[in-house]
Structures are given as structure tokens and as C-alpha cells.
Motif scaffolding. Structure first.
Motif, PDB file in Angstrom:
ATOM      1  N   ARG A   6      -5.558  14.225  25.329  1.00 14.25           N
ATOM      2  CA  ARG A   6      -5.661  15.623  24.921  1.00 14.25           C
ATOM      3  C   ARG A   6      -6.954  15.927  24.170  1.00 14.25           C
ATOM      4  NH1 ARG A   6       0.159  14.891  23.965  1.00 14.25           N
ATOM      5  NH2 ARG A   6       1.308  16.271  25.388  1.00 14.25           N
ATOM      6  N   ARG A 335       9.784  24.217  23.151  1.00 16.77           N
ATOM      7  CA  ARG A 335       8.560  23.694  22.536  1.00 16.77           C
ATOM      8  C   ARG A 335       8.367  22.224  22.888  1.00 16.77           C
ATOM      9  NH1 ARG A 335      10.272  26.517  18.031  1.00 16.77           N
ATOM     10  NH2 ARG A 335      10.878  24.616  16.925  1.00 16.77           N
ATOM     11  N   PHE A 339       5.137  21.223  25.488  1.00 16.40           N
ATOM     12  CA  PHE A 339       3.988  20.470  24.993  1.00 16.40           C
ATOM     13  C   PHE A 339       4.038  18.985  25.356  1.00 16.40           C
ATOM     14  CE2 PHE A 339       3.919  24.031  21.816  1.00 16.40           C
ATOM     15  CZ  PHE A 339       2.667  24.514  22.135  1.00 16.40           C
ATOM     16  N   LEU A 342       1.433  18.448  28.189  1.00 18.81           N
ATOM     17  CA  LEU A 342       0.396  19.468  28.364  1.00 18.81           C
ATOM     18  C   LEU A 342      -0.951  18.953  27.870  1.00 18.81           C
ATOM     19  CD1 LEU A 342       0.090  22.486  29.276  1.00 18.81           C
ATOM     20  CD2 LEU A 342       0.182  23.060  26.845  1.00 18.81           C
ATOM     21  N   LEU A 360      -0.381  29.475  19.165  1.00 17.52           N
ATOM     22  CA  LEU A 360      -0.291  28.325  20.069  1.00 17.52           C
ATOM     23  C   LEU A 360      -0.837  27.064  19.417  1.00 17.52           C
ATOM     24  CD1 LEU A 360      -1.268  29.954  23.472  1.00 17.52           C
ATOM     25  CD2 LEU A 360       0.834  28.700  23.025  1.00 17.52           C
ATOM     26  N   ASN A 361      -1.964  27.200  18.727  1.00 20.38           N
ATOM     27  CA  ASN A 361      -2.524  26.043  18.033  1.00 20.38           C
ATOM     28  C   ASN A 361      -1.581  25.517  16.958  1.00 20.38           C
ATOM     29  OD1 ASN A 361      -5.001  25.457  19.277  1.00 20.38           O
ATOM     30  ND2 ASN A 361      -6.032  27.132  18.211  1.00 20.38           N
ATOM     31  N   ALA A 364       1.475  23.809  18.682  1.00 19.45           N
ATOM     32  CA  ALA A 364       1.085  22.540  19.296  1.00 19.45           C
ATOM     33  C   ALA A 364       0.891  21.472  18.231  1.00 19.45           C
ATOM     34  CB  ALA A 364      -0.191  22.719  20.113  1.00 19.45           C
ATOM     35  N   SER A 365       0.232  21.842  17.141  1.00 19.81           N
ATOM     36  CA  SER A 365      -0.006  20.878  16.065  1.00 19.81           C
ATOM     37  C   SER A 365       1.296  20.440  15.413  1.00 19.81           C
ATOM     38  CB  SER A 365      -0.946  21.487  15.019  1.00 19.81           C
ATOM     39  OG  SER A 365      -2.220  21.760  15.581  1.00 19.81           O
ATOM     40  N   THR A 367       4.214  20.357  16.842  1.00 23.66           N
ATOM     41  CA  THR A 367       5.023  19.605  17.804  1.00 23.66           C
ATOM     42  C   THR A 367       4.407  18.247  18.130  1.00 23.66           C
ATOM     43  OG1 THR A 367       5.743  21.692  18.792  1.00 23.66           O
ATOM     44  CG2 THR A 367       6.120  19.698  20.075  1.00 23.66           C
ATOM     45  N   LEU A 368       3.086  18.208  18.279  1.00 27.14           N
ATOM     46  CA  LEU A 368       2.412  17.004  18.757  1.00 27.14           C
ATOM     47  C   LEU A 368       1.627  16.269  17.682  1.00 27.14           C
ATOM     48  CD1 LEU A 368       0.886  18.517  22.033  1.00 27.14           C
ATOM     49  CD2 LEU A 368       2.938  17.093  21.866  1.00 27.14           C
ATOM     50  N   PRO A 371      -3.671  19.827  18.122  1.00 27.94           N
ATOM     51  CA  PRO A 371      -3.700  21.001  19.000  1.00 27.94           C
ATOM     52  C   PRO A 371      -3.926  20.587  20.450  1.00 27.94           C
ATOM     53  CG  PRO A 371      -5.771  20.800  17.823  1.00 27.94           C
ATOM     54  CD  PRO A 371      -4.857  19.739  17.267  1.00 27.94           C
ATOM     55  N   VAL A 372      -3.685  21.521  21.354  1.00 30.19           N
ATOM     56  CA  VAL A 372      -3.970  21.346  22.775  1.00 30.19           C
ATOM     57  C   VAL A 372      -5.181  22.198  23.111  1.00 30.19           C
ATOM     58  CG1 VAL A 372      -3.118  21.847  25.107  1.00 30.19           C
ATOM     59  CG2 VAL A 372      -1.599  20.812  23.430  1.00 30.19           C
TER      60      VAL A 372
END
Length: 620
Positions: A6, A335, A339, A342, A360-361, A364-365, A367-368, A371-372
Motif C-alpha cells: 500500500r 469497513r 479496506f 484495497l 476516507l483517510n 483507512a488509518s 482500520t489498517l 492510509p490508502v
């Protein structure tokens, strides 16, 4: 499960730009990276993957029972060759194209590829012109221009009115999808799709495929016709293949990770039909056709598909991201699935409001733990579509990237803006059967006159990318002589009134101040104001909380400074959505400013009555 990359620095090529400043003030931007040799034609991709990964799923859609109907690369090639042979038997040729009236489906994909395999142009006509239009004027115009050799529609009953309206405009037989029983189709004089994929001698199809060249017409894509009847844009195999070759050089990770996408974007438009579909096919990926749409009541289908088949790449227009962000906030399961693998999220067709970018950032942060990549690009139907690509993580929304390999951009001073023009192998040779319009589309150096404006994100460093600066023709002057940048103001206005404003139209040509026509997002406004689900749109726009939010947004625009060209003094809240027959909106939810102002001139006049007042008008 292999590690999912990513990191933008490892996903993308390093952005590079060379710049030439001319004596007349024009700035020419080029990629110093040479465009490598592209494939001969689109069909070469299908043949390659049918040989290298025959059992890999190429395309899938939901069947009547709700399961996925999957077609492998080997199965697709077998059916495409049979369809190509059948089209040749029916007399289709470069002057007798295939016209598809219905939306994305497995059969649509096979018909598309079958036509291109046979060297026959394929034209996808926006389904809205058949199913949403009341007068079918644009549909009749398109079919009249095409003189098709064959029409395809997925179902007989929904398209009955459209097919009846076309009577007398063509002499082509009609193929109906496999959803209609073959016996029923034949009884109505229609050709069942099953007959096209029945076993037959495919030697003529293979001979025709061998004769396809990069200059062969692959597609005829019709623009939305927002300022008149649609015009057909010629897309050659060279355009489509060089576009994807440039993308492969800028997104090298696609060669390591075949893309998986869940996509609704219509193939009648270049975003869905050229950028997304061809990206999957070029890289041996898998496309899950999303039967949903970015509208309430249909987006739930998209959510279910994203949960079931998490994508590696996600493509959408800003309206789709708006609904996605709301769904992601409310649904932890979505979510986690969305992600899970992704790598890149990609927006186009219009600028993404900054609050959606930030949301979205953040999610994503959370969850993962990171960021994506959230990126964009720029182009048009005439550029097939990629002309610039943001293959780096920009600091904020709105950056459209740098010129792709093989493509030149000329930025010409135009008032207080820079009009952008494009030249390269990805540019159309002209419009279908319209030499006069084709000649007017290019300047004396062969640059395509797209009509957009851009500015450098950092004038000292072109490699930081360009920022879309609106349509040149949309801008206007106030009576004071001050220019109004419609594109920039529109985006700031939507942002300032979020989540009430789904889109806005900027008014004020030759007037003393700016005022706005606002398309209200009724669902989001109900939630914002805590109104019952059965509250009518007319009641929504009168709700004190909604009106207060709009008034606060107008005040925020004014407080940001910048003078009379940077804010609006009043807004009229509209409950009627933009209409497709009037050209107010495209399938991708882009609102055409000029068409709305023309059709709703009475609302503009009322908005400028002194004093501006009424249940649907809010003043700052």
C-alpha cells in the motif's frame, strides 16, 4: 495470503515532467519517460490471458438467484470468437457498427469484445437514453448517426418503448439478452443471444482479428450531449492500447497484483468503459459487475457486493464516494471488508470534496493502521481517457497529476486562467461522420481543444501536479468586470454546505453578485436535521436546521475572503433533481452548469428578485 502493498512509493512510478515556456506565454508539459511499445489491439489482451491464465475469472455478475455468474478468460475467448463470426455473417462492418442499448453485463462485455475482435466498431449507448428519457430524442439521434448493423438490448420488455421509438431510424436486426426465453424472442422477431454463442466455424473471425490494426476503429462513444445532441467520438485500438500501456508504466504494481474491481460505472462512458474495463483486461484481472448505483435504494446493492468481493482497486465518482463514506461510518463489517485488500482508491469525473477525502483517510488509518493511496487523473472521451495521472499521494483533493508518457499538454493563457490542450497517441482522430466538427476540435499544432482549465499545484515544481481549474466556458464576469471561477467556487460551496448540498450551480453572469442554485441531498439533509424518513423534500428544505446549515455555509464562504467573486449572497434550494433529457446531468452524476441555467432560467430570475425571499431561498 500475500502481503498487500500500500506504500505509494512502491506502488507508483516517480512523477516526472519536463516543461517548456514559449515566448507567447504558453507552457508545454511533457513526460520525459518514453512510451513503450503498446499492444496491437484490445483483443490481444484477451488472447494472452486465455493462454496464460485460462481458468482465472475475467468477469462476473449476479444471477437471478443472487449468486455470481463467472466467466473465465478461456470461456470468454471462446464465446467472443463465436460472436465475432456471427457478426460477420450478419454483415456488420466498419460502416455498420454494433450498437448496445443496455447497461453493463457479461453478455454486453462479450458483445463488445466480439465486435472489436471482428474489426467492427462497437457503440455503447447510455441506457438512460432508452429507459429514463421521455422523448428518446438523443437515442434516435445516435442510432441515426450510427446506421448500425445490429442492436443489442438485455431485455425486451424494459426496452420495448425505446425500440418502438427507433422504428424507421434503422434497418438492423435486434439481439435480445438471454433473460428472455429464446422462443419468446423469436416470436417477436428478435434474435436470441444464445444463437450468437452457439458453436460455429470461427475461422472467419480469426482471419478478421488478424487483420485488425492499431488504426482500426474499436469504439464509438457518444458524449452526453449536454449542450446539444450527442456526438460520436472515434476511439481506435491505438488510442486504447497506448492509454493502458502508459497506465502500466505509471502503476507498475498492476503487473504483480492482477486487479480485482467491483464497478458500476457505465461502459457508455470512457471512465468505466475504457479506463476501468480495459485496465482489468490489460492486466489479467477480475471485474465484478456492480448492479448498484450511487443513489439511495440502489447503493445498498453496491455495499453487499463490496462486502462479498473486496476490491484491490476502487473507482468511483464523487457522488459514489459520498454514499460510501456514510456507509463506512455506520458499518464496521463493511469497513473491514472494503479496506482488507484495497491498494488504491481513485476518483474522477469531478473534484472530490475535501471532507470526503479526509474521512476516507481517517477510516483507512483506523482500520489498517495506515492510509490508502487516494488518487485521480484527468482526460475525456476524446483522450481515451487518460491524459494526466496522479501516480503519487497528493497532499489534498483536486490534484489531477502530470502528463502520461507519450502525451503533451499545452497550457495557454486565457483570461486569468490557463486553458489546457492535449496531443498524443491517445487522442481521437475526430468525430464520427462529422469532418467539420472534427476540424474545429484541434488547434494549428494538432492539440485537442478540450475546453478545460488547470493550474500548477506548485509553480516552482511541475512534478507536484496540476489542479483542475474548471471549464473555460463555464466562467463568467460579474457586472463589475470581475471573473468568477465557477469550478473552484462550486467545490468550495458544496464543501461549505455539506452534507446538505449534493451539487450547486453558480449564477451571476453580468449581475452584481453571485447566487447559487442548490441540488439538495434530501437523504443526508433528513439525517442531519434528525427528520423522519417520510419527510418530503419540500419539507426538508424548510427545516430550520437545514436552512441554518446553508446560511452558515454561505457565511463561511464570505468570511474566507477573496472578494465578490469568491462567495454567494443567496441560495435557492431545489427539490427537483437534474434531468437527463435536458442534458442537466450525465450517467456519472456530473451536473452541467450551462444546461441547468438554461432550463431553470425562471428560478434564476426569482433568485435575483429584490429582496430574495421565499421558503426555498436562504440568504447569508
Amino acid at each position: 495470503m500475500p502481503r498487500i502493498e500500500r506504500d505509494p512509493a512502491k506502488l507508483f512510478a516517480v512523477p516526472r515532467v519536463s516543461a517548456e515556456t514559449r515566448p507567447d506565454g504558453a507552457l508545454v508539459l511533457r513526460s520525459p519517460v518514453a512510451l513503450q511499445t503498446a499492444d496491437r489491439c484490445v483483443g490481444d489482451w484477451l488472447v494472452r490471458w486465455a493462454a496464460q491464465a485460462p481458468e482465472r475469472v475475467f468477469i462476473a455478475e449476479r444471477d437471478a438467484a443472487g449468486g455470481w455468474r463467472r466467466v473465465t478468460y478461456a470461456q470468454a475467448l471462446e464465446q467472443v470468437e463465436r460472436i465475432a463470426a456471427c457478426l460477420l455473417e450478419l454483415g456488420l462492418s466498419e460502416q455498420r457498427p454494433l450498437a448496445v442499448l443496455s447497461d453493463n453485463s457479461v453478455e454486453h462485455a462479450l458483445m463488445m469484445l466480439g465486435a472489436m475482435h471482428a474489426g467492427v466498431p462497437y457503440a455503447s449507448v447510455s441506457q438512460a437514453y432508452s429507459l429514463m428519457s421521455t422523448d428518446h430524442a438523443k437515442l434516435k439521434s445516435i442510432i441515426g448517426q450510427l446506421t448500425p448493423g445490429l442492436l443489442y438490448a438485455a431485455r425486451s420488455q424494459p426496452f420495448a418503448a425505446a425500440l418502438a421509438a427507433l422504428a424507421g431510424t434503422h434497418d438492423a436486426p435486434v439481439v435480445i439478452g438471454s433473460g428472455d426465453p429464446a422462443t419468446q424472442a423469436r416470436a417477436h422477431g428478435l434474435i436470441p443471444f444464445e444463437s450468437l454463442v452457439a458453436p460455429r466455424d470461427v475461422a472467419p473471425a480469426r482471419a478478421a482479428f488478424a487483420a485488425v490494426t492499431p488504426q482500426t476503429i474499436a469504439k464509438l462513444l457518444f458524449t452526453s450531449g449536454s449542450t446539444g445532441l450527442p456526438k460520436g467520438v472515434i476511439n481506435t485500438h491505438r488510442m486504447l492500447c497506448t492509454n493502458q500501456q502508459a497506465k502500466a508504466q505509471l502503476w507498475p504494481f498492476l503487473g504483480d497484483t492482477p486487479p480485482v474491481i467491483v464497478d458500476w460505472l457505465p461502459w457508455s462512458h470512457t471512465f468505466g468503459g475504457n479506463h476501468n474495463f480495459n485496465l482489468v483486461l490489460r492486466h489479467g484481472g477480475t471485474l465484478y459487475i456492480d448492479g448498484g448505483r450511487p443513489v439511495p435504494g440502489l447503493f445498498e446493492t453496491s455495499i453487499g457486493n463490496l462486502k462479498d468481493q473486496p476490491p484491490t482497486l476502487y473507482f468511483n465518482v464523487p457522488r459514489g464516494f459520498e454514499l460510501l463514506v456514510a456507509a463506512l461510518r455506520q458499518d464496521a463489517q463493511l469497513r473491514d471488508a472494503f479496506f482488507s485488500r484495497l491498494q488504491v482508491a481513485f476518483y474522477a469525473a469531478a473534484a472530490l470534496p475535501q471532507h470526503l477525502w479526509d474521512a476516507l483517510n481517517e477510516m483507512a488509518s483506523a482500520t489498517l493502521g495506515q492510509p490508502v493511496a487516494l488518487v485521480s487523473a484527468w482526460g475525456s472521451t476524446e483522450t481515451s481517457p487518460l491524459a494526466t495521472d496522479c501516480h503519487f499521494q497528493a497532499p489534498r483533493s483536486g490534484v489531477i497529476g502530470v502528463p502520461i508518457p507519450g502525451t503533451e499538454l499545452k497550457l495557454v493563457p486565457n483570461g486569468d486562467k490557463h486553458e489546457i490542450r492535449v496531443r498524443g497517441p491517445n487522442i481521437m482522430p475526430g468525430y464520427w461522420r462529422n469532418p467539420e466538427l472534427s476540424a474545429k476540435a484541434f488547434d494549428d499544432e494538432g492539440f485537442y481543444l478540450i475546453g478545460d482549465a488547470v493550474r500548477l499545484a506548485d509553480p516552482a515544481d511541475p512534478a507536484r501536479g496540476l489542479i483542475f481549474d474548471g471549464r473555460v466556458a463555464e466562467d463568467f464576469k460579474l457586472s463589475s468586470g470581475t471573473w468568477v471561477n465557477v469550478g473552484g467556487l462550486r467545490l468550495r460551496a458544496v464543501e461549505s454546505m455539506a452534507p446538505i448540498a449534493q451539487d450547486v450551480v453558480v449564477c451571476g453572469h453580468d449581475r452584481g453578485d453571485i447566487r447559487l442554485l442548490v441540488f439538495v441531498n434530501a437523504v443526508a439533509a433528513r439525517q442531519f436535521a434528525d427528520l423522519p424518513a417520510d419527510t418530503t423534500p419540500e419539507q426538508v428544505i424548510q427545516a430550520p436546521a437545514v436552512r441554518a446549515r446553508v446560511a452558515a455555509g454561505l457565511a463561511a464562504l464570505r468570511a474566507a475572503g477573496g472578494g465578490s467573486s469568491s462567495y454567494a449572497v443567496a441560495a435557492l434550494l431545489m427539490t427537483e433533481p437534474p434531468g437527463i433529457d435536458a442534458g442537466e446531468i450525465t450517467d456519472k452524476a456530473y451536473v452541467n452548469q450551462r444546461a441547468v441555467l438554461t432550463r431553470r432560467a425562471a428560478l434564476v430570475r426569482r433568485l435575483y428578485e429584490q429582496p430574495a425571499e421565499g421558503a426555498d431561498i436562504v440568504t447569508a
